[in-house]
Design a protein around this motif. Sequence first.
Motif, PDB file in Angstrom:
ATOM      1  N   GLN A  82       0.845  -1.188   0.000  1.00 42.19           N
ATOM      2  CA  GLN A  82       0.000   0.000   0.000  1.00 42.19           C
ATOM      3  C   GLN A  82       0.883   1.241   0.000  1.00 42.19           C
ATOM      4  N   SER A  83       2.166   1.044  -0.131  1.00 45.94           N
ATOM      5  CA  SER A  83       3.092   2.173  -0.068  1.00 45.94           C
ATOM      6  C   SER A  83       3.419   2.723  -1.435  1.00 45.94           C
ATOM      7  N   LEU A 125      -9.743  -3.388 -13.932  1.00 43.25           N
ATOM      8  CA  LEU A 125     -10.033  -2.204 -13.130  1.00 43.25           C
ATOM      9  C   LEU A 125      -9.668  -2.500 -11.678  1.00 43.25           C
ATOM     10  N   VAL A 126      -8.833  -1.653 -11.089  1.00 43.92           N
ATOM     11  CA  VAL A 126      -8.439  -1.810  -9.696  1.00 43.92           C
ATOM     12  C   VAL A 126      -9.014  -0.649  -8.890  1.00 43.92           C
ATOM     13  N   VAL A 127      -9.797  -0.986  -7.876  1.00 40.71           N
ATOM     14  CA  VAL A 127     -10.491   0.005  -7.056  1.00 40.71           C
ATOM     15  C   VAL A 127      -9.956  -0.058  -5.629  1.00 40.71           C
ATOM     16  N   ALA A 128      -9.510   1.078  -5.111  1.00 37.93           N
ATOM     17  CA  ALA A 128      -9.106   1.169  -3.702  1.00 37.93           C
ATOM     18  C   ALA A 128     -10.288   1.704  -2.916  1.00 37.93           C
ATOM     19  N   GLN A 182      -4.857   5.116  -0.077  1.00 35.95           N
ATOM     20  CA  GLN A 182      -5.622   5.109  -1.314  1.00 35.95           C
ATOM     21  C   GLN A 182      -5.086   6.161  -2.283  1.00 35.95           C
ATOM     22  N   ARG A 183      -4.821   7.330  -1.758  1.00 32.99           N
ATOM     23  CA  ARG A 183      -4.310   8.419  -2.592  1.00 32.99           C
ATOM     24  C   ARG A 183      -2.971   8.049  -3.226  1.00 32.99           C
ATOM     25  N   LEU A 184      -2.081   7.437  -2.440  1.00 32.26           N
ATOM     26  CA  LEU A 184      -0.765   7.067  -2.946  1.00 32.26           C
ATOM     27  C   LEU A 184      -0.872   5.998  -4.029  1.00 32.26           C
ATOM     28  N   LEU A 185      -1.744   5.006  -3.813  1.00 35.58           N
ATOM     29  CA  LEU A 185      -1.952   3.975  -4.830  1.00 35.58           C
ATOM     30  C   LEU A 185      -2.449   4.585  -6.133  1.00 35.58           C
ATOM     31  N   LEU A 186      -3.356   5.531  -6.025  1.00 36.39           N
ATOM     32  CA  LEU A 186      -3.904   6.192  -7.206  1.00 36.39           C
ATOM     33  C   LEU A 186      -2.822   6.971  -7.944  1.00 36.39           C
ATOM     34  N   LEU A 187      -2.062   7.762  -7.224  1.00 37.57           N
ATOM     35  CA  LEU A 187      -1.032   8.594  -7.848  1.00 37.57           C
ATOM     36  C   LEU A 187       0.071   7.749  -8.471  1.00 37.57           C
ATOM     37  N   ASN A 188       0.358   6.590  -7.880  1.00 37.66           N
ATOM     38  CA  ASN A 188       1.393   5.711  -8.421  1.00 37.66           C
ATOM     39  C   ASN A 188       0.908   4.856  -9.584  1.00 37.66           C
ATOM     40  N   GLY A 189      -0.385   4.891  -9.861  1.00 36.99           N
ATOM     41  CA  GLY A 189      -0.928   4.074 -10.934  1.00 36.99           C
ATOM     42  C   GLY A 189      -1.240   2.657 -10.528  1.00 36.99           C
ATOM     43  N   ASP A 190      -1.165   2.339  -9.230  1.00 37.88           N
ATOM     44  CA  ASP A 190      -1.480   1.002  -8.744  1.00 37.88           C
ATOM     45  C   ASP A 190      -2.976   0.796  -8.556  1.00 37.88           C
TER      46      ASP A 190
END
Length: 533
Positions: free
Chosen positions: A17-18, A30-33, A250-258
């Motif tokens: 999650q990092s 589709l990946v949803v956090a 969640q924000r970090l995963l989104l910004l990283n494209g994960d």
Amino acid sequence: MRRIIAAAAIAAFTLTQSGALRAETPPNILVVADAIDDIVTLDPAEVFEFSGSDYVNNVYDTLFVFDPNDLDAGFQPGLAESYSLAEDGKTYAFKIREGVTFHSGNPVTAEDVVFSFVRAVKLKKTPSFILTQFGFTAENVEDKIKVAGANEVTMELDQAYAPSFFLNCLTASVASIVDKKLALEHEQDGDFGYEWLKTNSAGSGAFKLAAWKPSEAYILERPGDEDGYWRGKVAMQRVVVRNVPEPASQRLLLLNGDADIARKLQPDDIAAIAGNSEVRVETDLKGRIYYLGLNQKNEFLSKPKVLEAMKYLVDYKGMEATLLKGQYVQHQTFLPLTFLGALDKNPYTLDVARAKELLAEAGVPDGFKVTMDTRTVSPVIEMAQSIQATMAQAGIEIEILPGDGKQTLTKYRARQHDIYIGAWGPDYPDPHTNADTFTSNADNRDEAKLTGKLAWRNSWDIPDLTKLTEAAVLENDAGKRVEMYHELQAQVLERGPFVLMFQQILQNALRENVTGLNTGGPITAAYYWTVTK
């Protein structure tokens, strides 16, 4: 083997999650956090949580559905291609759509429809009241809901309810149509396949369940090609919904494209991604409403002028602009906006001078002391502190009693509170869902234990409004029905023991290449099958 592969996929998508292991999501996945730790079952007869409803909305079909591209159009034909209503106003005949198959390959038939309603009523899980309120019981449901032909089902209700009320309820998760043959293959001791369906699927929706690991993730798979779903194209071959409870993660995963979508960001997270060209934020008005419940057993709170004064002692605009920024909007009536008959009226503002005048007229010019049961989560605790401060300006001293959700709700349901601060969300997309709790109290005695009704919880004895609420749900004329709900809302505004404050706005953050997400508005759950990348 497929389950083993799916489980491995969950592991792959939950490695971090990092953001340390960057893994751009494939174009067909589709990946949803999200925060999905509220899911306790996958059986549509039992699902009653927000996250579970999202799951059911993508895996099962119902007799009537909402068009994700036009929610304002109201319920539309689903697995019921059409219906007719007998002259008695109680007996419905549904023509079941032909050519639709379950994920198992079994055809959807009238027998599956009857089986699904019978099992939901007989299992008696929490959401079964949505069906049993029409007079269906474990003893009579097989006589009241029957196969009437190769593609026809009849349902006989106990009263001639407004058709819109009944048909709206048929869009609820508990009314999902289950594959009878598959469920009975896994039946144990006459449980209608319940134990198996808690962790498996037997639907005809856009996706089928591939894997679920509680409190970690679930994976959905498209059962065929993108043109295989009867309601429209399904571009995503797989949907991975991850449990990521921390908004910052969640924000970090989104910004990283994960992750392609982050669904539980807080205002500071939304602010942090503002201006980033790789992501965008979409908003969706939901049905959740924040309010104060004022117990009429309290000698001060039972005074009409005190109730009115307290409605002038909330900083609606201030909270909306700060601690609730972008996630709640001021709303002072009990029906969420977009519901049939919802009033868009916000007559109260923070006005300490006016509140002091009303308290003087009530005979308590110096104010009084009360307690407020408060769940210790954001934004509830912050809202309580703001309300405590503004009430004090008129002499009303509020002692905040902190507790977890179970503690505060248990006390509230036992009518042992002074003030309760909390939220209420509709159970189905019809105005009766909220009117039945805010303006109906058929028995105000403690021993009646009508815990599902907020009027009862706050000891509000209202035979006149109870009668009007009962009449509204039976009114067949839509225009007259709207007028009745307008009157009910006006009465709560004027004399109700509720300080209605805010309606939720859901903020979803998406990667810039993701389109077609619809989280259902105030009336339904999320649609992942409409998404493209």
